[in-house]
Structures are given as C-alpha cells and as structure tokens.
Design a protein around this motif. Structure first.
Motif, PDB file in Angstrom:
ATOM      1  N   ALA A 213       0.813  -1.223   0.000  1.00  0.00           N
ATOM      2  CA  ALA A 213       0.000   0.000   0.000  1.00  0.00           C
ATOM      3  C   ALA A 213       0.841   1.265   0.000  1.00  0.00           C
ATOM      4  N   ASN A 214       2.062   1.204   0.534  1.00  0.00           N
ATOM      5  CA  ASN A 214       2.854   2.415   0.719  1.00  0.00           C
ATOM      6  C   ASN A 214       4.002   2.589  -0.272  1.00  0.00           C
ATOM      7  N   GLN A 215       4.597   1.495  -0.725  1.00  0.00           N
ATOM      8  CA  GLN A 215       5.703   1.558  -1.683  1.00  0.00           C
ATOM      9  C   GLN A 215       6.778   2.542  -1.214  1.00  0.00           C
ATOM     10  N   ALA A 216       7.050   2.537   0.068  1.00  0.00           N
ATOM     11  CA  ALA A 216       7.985   3.501   0.646  1.00  0.00           C
ATOM     12  C   ALA A 216       9.421   3.125   0.293  1.00  0.00           C
ATOM     13  N   PRO A 217      10.247   4.096  -0.118  1.00  0.00           N
ATOM     14  CA  PRO A 217      11.580   3.768  -0.636  1.00  0.00           C
ATOM     15  C   PRO A 217      12.589   3.327   0.413  1.00  0.00           C
ATOM     16  N   PHE A 218      12.321   3.552   1.700  1.00  0.00           N
ATOM     17  CA  PHE A 218      13.283   3.158   2.741  1.00  0.00           C
ATOM     18  C   PHE A 218      12.599   2.287   3.790  1.00  0.00           C
ATOM     19  N   SER A 219      11.941   1.249   3.308  1.00  0.00           N
ATOM     20  CA  SER A 219      11.198   0.340   4.187  1.00  0.00           C
ATOM     21  C   SER A 219      12.116  -0.703   4.796  1.00  0.00           C
ATOM     22  N   ALA A 220      11.677  -1.279   5.913  1.00  0.00           N
ATOM     23  CA  ALA A 220      12.479  -2.313   6.578  1.00  0.00           C
ATOM     24  C   ALA A 220      11.594  -3.170   7.469  1.00  0.00           C
ATOM     25  N   PHE A 221      11.948  -4.433   7.583  1.00  0.00           N
ATOM     26  CA  PHE A 221      11.299  -5.371   8.506  1.00  0.00           C
ATOM     27  C   PHE A 221      12.387  -6.007   9.344  1.00  0.00           C
ATOM     28  N   MET A 222      12.228  -5.981  10.659  1.00  0.00           N
ATOM     29  CA  MET A 222      13.207  -6.576  11.573  1.00  0.00           C
ATOM     30  C   MET A 222      12.485  -7.391  12.634  1.00  0.00           C
ATOM     31  N   ARG A 223      12.976  -8.606  12.830  1.00  0.00           N
ATOM     32  CA  ARG A 223      12.450  -9.439  13.909  1.00  0.00           C
ATOM     33  C   ARG A 223      13.528  -9.563  14.978  1.00  0.00           C
ATOM     34  N   LEU A 224      13.233  -9.029  16.153  1.00  0.00           N
ATOM     35  CA  LEU A 224      14.137  -9.047  17.297  1.00  0.00           C
ATOM     36  C   LEU A 224      13.590 -10.002  18.348  1.00  0.00           C
ATOM     37  N   PRO A 225      14.388 -10.368  19.364  1.00  0.00           N
ATOM     38  CA  PRO A 225      13.898 -11.307  20.376  1.00  0.00           C
ATOM     39  C   PRO A 225      12.637 -10.834  21.093  1.00  0.00           C
ATOM     40  N   SER A 226      12.531  -9.525  21.349  1.00  0.00           N
ATOM     41  CA  SER A 226      11.396  -9.012  22.116  1.00  0.00           C
ATOM     42  C   SER A 226      10.418  -8.211  21.281  1.00  0.00           C
ATOM     43  N   SER A 227      10.777  -7.861  20.051  1.00  0.00           N
ATOM     44  CA  SER A 227       9.991  -6.924  19.260  1.00  0.00           C
ATOM     45  C   SER A 227      10.058  -7.289  17.786  1.00  0.00           C
ATOM     46  N   CYS A 228       9.129  -6.720  17.048  1.00  0.00           N
ATOM     47  CA  CYS A 228       9.143  -6.802  15.605  1.00  0.00           C
ATOM     48  C   CYS A 228       8.954  -5.383  15.080  1.00  0.00           C
ATOM     49  N   ILE A 229       9.805  -4.950  14.151  1.00  0.00           N
ATOM     50  CA  ILE A 229       9.778  -3.586  13.652  1.00  0.00           C
ATOM     51  C   ILE A 229       9.330  -3.603  12.191  1.00  0.00           C
ATOM     52  N   LEU A 230       8.303  -2.799  11.885  1.00  0.00           N
ATOM     53  CA  LEU A 230       7.787  -2.672  10.529  1.00  0.00           C
ATOM     54  C   LEU A 230       7.906  -1.202  10.140  1.00  0.00           C
ATOM     55  N   SER A 231       8.807  -0.883   9.235  1.00  0.00           N
ATOM     56  CA  SER A 231       9.046   0.509   8.875  1.00  0.00           C
ATOM     57  C   SER A 231       8.670   0.754   7.424  1.00  0.00           C
ATOM     58  N   LEU A 232       7.842   1.765   7.199  1.00  0.00           N
ATOM     59  CA  LEU A 232       7.422   2.170   5.855  1.00  0.00           C
ATOM     60  C   LEU A 232       7.921   3.587   5.596  1.00  0.00           C
ATOM     61  N   SER A 233       9.190   3.795   5.824  1.00  0.00           N
ATOM     62  CA  SER A 233       9.725   5.147   5.827  1.00  0.00           C
ATOM     63  C   SER A 233       9.930   5.697   4.416  1.00  0.00           C
ATOM     64  N   PRO A 234       9.496   6.945   4.187  1.00  0.00           N
ATOM     65  CA  PRO A 234       9.800   7.617   2.927  1.00  0.00           C
ATOM     66  C   PRO A 234      11.092   8.421   2.970  1.00  0.00           C
ATOM     67  N   GLU A 235      11.760   8.449   4.142  1.00  0.00           N
ATOM     68  CA  GLU A 235      12.827   9.439   4.351  1.00  0.00           C
ATOM     69  C   GLU A 235      14.187   8.799   4.562  1.00  0.00           C
ATOM     70  N   ARG A 236      15.140   9.220   3.734  1.00  0.00           N
ATOM     71  CA  ARG A 236      16.537   8.852   3.983  1.00  0.00           C
ATOM     72  C   ARG A 236      17.088   9.698   5.120  1.00  0.00           C
ATOM     73  N   PHE A 237      17.864   9.049   6.002  1.00  0.00           N
ATOM     74  CA  PHE A 237      18.570   9.794   7.041  1.00  0.00           C
ATOM     75  C   PHE A 237      19.960  10.150   6.526  1.00  0.00           C
ATOM     76  N   ILE A 238      20.904   9.220   6.617  1.00  0.00           N
ATOM     77  CA  ILE A 238      22.269   9.478   6.192  1.00  0.00           C
ATOM     78  C   ILE A 238      22.724   8.365   5.244  1.00  0.00           C
ATOM     79  N   ARG A 239      23.255   8.754   4.095  1.00  0.00           N
ATOM     80  CA  ARG A 239      23.943   7.801   3.227  1.00  0.00           C
ATOM     81  C   ARG A 239      25.397   8.224   3.113  1.00  0.00           C
TER      82      ARG A 239
END
Length: 430
Positions: A213-239
């Motif tokens: 639905a978002n097609q965000a250019p800086f998306s990420a999925f992370m599975r951690l021991p205690s959490s799961c992170i779903l990022s649909l970010s449109p914004e670059r921080f630092i390259r």
C-alpha cells in the motif's frame, strides 16, 4: 539470540535480506550486550564507538569501495530514538513501557541482494577459501528455498486503534509548544502521539500488506527477540558512499487526492507554502551543522532545496544536503554526529528533545530513530524511522507527528497526523 531480517530500498533499486548474524550487539540504558560465537559479555563503552570496534574486529580486511551492491556484509540494524540519550543530556521523565532496545545490530557475513532494475538476485558470502564459500552458499540457498515455501499466518487486529493523546490533550500540548516558541526556547518542535491495538497472526504478513500500500523507498522489517519492527519510511537519514555524504530531510506535507487536478494543486500548494519552506529550512540548517562536525571543511552544500516528492498517501517537501566525510572519520562517527535526525526533533535539537520529553506520553523507542546498514567497505545507508510500527506481546504500536512552528494552526497539524497514517492504520483493519 538476536535474529533479524531487514529489507532496504535504495530509491526502490535494491532489497537486502539478512538473517543468522555471526554476532549481535544490543544496547539499552547505558549497557551494551554482545554475543559473539559462544561468548557473551557486556560493555559500558559508548554505543557508536562499540559498534565501530566490533565491525572492525569482525571485518578487518581492507576493501575497495566500488562494488555493484549496496551491502557486502557488515552491520545492519536499528538505532532507536532513545539512543540519543547516550549522546545528549535529556531528562528521564517518560516511562519505558516497551522492550525494544535502544540499539539492536546484527553483524552478517552473507546477504541476499535483489536488484529491481536488473530483476536479479545475488547471494553474497564471506569465506576463507573458494571451497568453503561454495559450500556455505549452497547451504544458504537451501535455507532460502525452505523459507520461501513457508506460509505466514494471516494478520488480524483484535481491537480498534486508540491513541495515547486525545484531541483536547493534543490542543493543550500544542499551546504549550507555542509558549516555548514565542519565548525563544525553540524555533520548531516535533510533536507526536502513539496509537496502539491488539493483534494476532504474522507480523510479516502485516508488513507485506503495508509495503504493497505504501511503496515507501526506505522500508524495513526486523524481527528481534522481544519486538518486531515494521518501517514504511519515505525518508533517507544518512547515506555514505565512497566518502560522499547525503541526507534528505522531509518537512512539509499535503494529503494526496484521487482527483488528478486537485492532487496536482495540492502538490503545487506545497511548493508555494512559506510556512512549510521555513520549517524545512530550519532542519536543513540543523543538518548542515551536524554534518559539518565530521565533513571536510567547505564541502557541505545543498544541491536541492524544497523539492516535492509524492508518495501514495502524501506529498512531501524534501531537501538534499551533500558533503565529503573528512578522512579521520568513519560511518559510525558520522551517524553519531547527526543522531537523532533533526527532522524528527526540531531546532535547536537538544532543547527540542528536552521539551519532547516533557510533553509526550511515552518514549518513542524505535520510532524516529534509524534503521540501516554499515557495509564492510565503510558505506552506509539509513532511514528516519517514521511511518514505523513496533509489535510486542500481541500489541502493535504506531506513531505520527509533525513539526510545529510559531505560525502553525492546531487543527491543520492535528489533521496532518492522520494524513500521514492514512495508508497504515486503515490498511491493517479487518
């Protein structure tokens, strides 16, 4: 053990898949927890210094920087907003109600890189000998085939979304922000609120719906021991690529419209909005100063100011800042110099963070931090973790915020929060 998988889009060019790290670094409340093979130990070393030392220890070989892939092994993970407490003096007022660590980084000796432009996938593996490499690649290929055959359980919300801030409470916080702005404490403050709901099923299934639905250019999925992170970010921080720095702060938003003529008018309105341009310029100046700490003198410049970039839910005003990294610094020092990103704090940064701590209801955790990689050759890319959700203990959390300046209007700012989430909260509802 930290197990993570992440996907990163560089202008929708590459996807990066990693898993089964050779080492992990988790940092929370001033203490680093490291797992390396059979070793597990703790460190009070500053987090970005610890990260740099571990990456150098695990990937000591000096490599040329010109590779066709963005990531050739190295460090990949999450730097939460609250990691900023290790860099600046911020009061400890907000409750820590999430388990998500301040930093969660895996170190990977392999990666699957998918190139959208070439429609090809490449499996990369660090190895001592060619025979060892071929054997490890075959094992990775078999594991990936097994993974692709598994089906995820459907994701379902089991409650409605509710916010930790009512509209009346937001109006009160907005008024207090205005008092700080008028008194000269700050020029801009990023004010956010958090939504939460209960859920069942696969977090990755939720991510697949959201990314479609978002097609965000800086998306990420992370599975951690205690959490799961779903990022649909449109914004670059630092390259950082071959010693060249780029950051692309977002400030200024308009909703999209299904009416093409109205949609075009909304985008045009953004290009002419003096308030949004002023808001954007404040963050450009802040980031120029942050990058200037570690850049070659005279190299910081702004090739693009106030460009409109359009996403499925909103139009954004985006500027581009570039510089050359001074030879005495590396990716970790650059990240520390700019962390957390000024576009999600306000200006000046430290005072804005102190006011955020006073006004918001809960710590931000992963939200407004950064997700990214530092490759073994020293290249780096990262997002600003906006449009980012955290799943823990069958609860899903989602934030929205915006920069408030002296001529902001409370109703418009409040509506902007929902414009930003229009392709997130409803997408996950039954």
């Amino acid at each position: 053990m930290l197990q993570s998988a992440a996907e990163s889009h560089e202008n929708n060019h590459f996807d990066i898949l990693v898993a089964e790290p050779i080492a992990t670094l988790s940092y929370k409340d001033g203490l680093g927890d490291i797992e390396l093979g059979q070793q597990r130990y703790q460190s009070q070393q500053a987090p970005f210094e610890l990260l740099a030392d571990l990456r150098q220890q695990l990937f000591p070989k000096q490599l040329g920087q010109d590779y066709p892939f963005p990531f050739i092994g190295g460090a990949l993970g999450l730097w939460s907003y609250d990691l900023g407490r290790s860099l600046e003096s911020i009061p400890q007022q907000l409750p820590t109600d999430l388990l998500c660590p301040d930093m969660a980084v895996g170190f990977y000796d392999w990666a699957l890189i998918y190139d959208h432009q070439q429609q090809s996938a490449s499996l990369i593996q660090w190895c001592e000998t060619e025979q060892q490499g071929l054997m490890q690649l075959a094992q990775r290929e078999q594991w990936l085939h097994q993974l692709s055959s598994q089906s995820a359980h459907p994701f379902t919300l089991t409650s409605t979304w509710h916010s930790n801030t009512s509209k009346a409470a937001y109006q009160d916080k907005f008024a207090r922000v205005q008092e700080y702005l008028l008194s000269g404490d700050c020029y801009q403050i990023n004010l956010t609120q958090r939504f939460e709901a209960s859920y069942s099923g696969s977090e990755f299934a939720a991510y697949q719906k959201l990314i479609a639905a978002n097609q965000a250019p800086f998306s990420a999925f992370m599975r951690l021991p205690s959490s799961c992170i779903l990022s649909l970010s449109p914004e670059r921080f630092i390259r950082l690529k071959q010693g060249e720095i780029e950051t692309k702060p977002i400030k200024g938003t308009r909703p999209r419209s299904q009416d093409p003529s109205l949609d075009q008018q909304l985008a045009k309105d953004l290009t002419q909005a003096e308030k949004d341009q002023a808001e954007n310029l404040m963050i450009v100046d802040l980031l120029r100063n942050d990058i200037g700490r570690v850049a070659t003198p005279g190299s910081v410049h702004v090739p693009k100011l106030f460009a409109v970039e359009s996403f499925p839910a909103v139009h954004h005003l985006v500027s581009t800042i570039k510089a050359t990294l001074a030879e005495s610094y590396g990716a970790e020092q650059l990240l520390a110099a700019c962390f957390p990103g000024g576009s999600i704090t306000g200006a000046p940064k430290i005072r804005a963070m102190q006011i955020i701590e006073e006004l918001e209801e809960n710590r931000r955790a992963a939200y407004c931090g950064a997700i990214g990689y530092i490759s073994a050759n020293g290249d780096m890319d990262s997002n600003i973790a906006i449009r980012t959700l955290v799943c823990e203990q069958q609860k899903i959390y989602c934030w929205a915020g915006g920069g408030v300046v002296s001529d902001s209007q409370v109703d418009a700012e409040y509506q902007e929060l929902f414009d930003k989430l229009s392709r997130i909260l409803p997408i996950l509802e039954p």
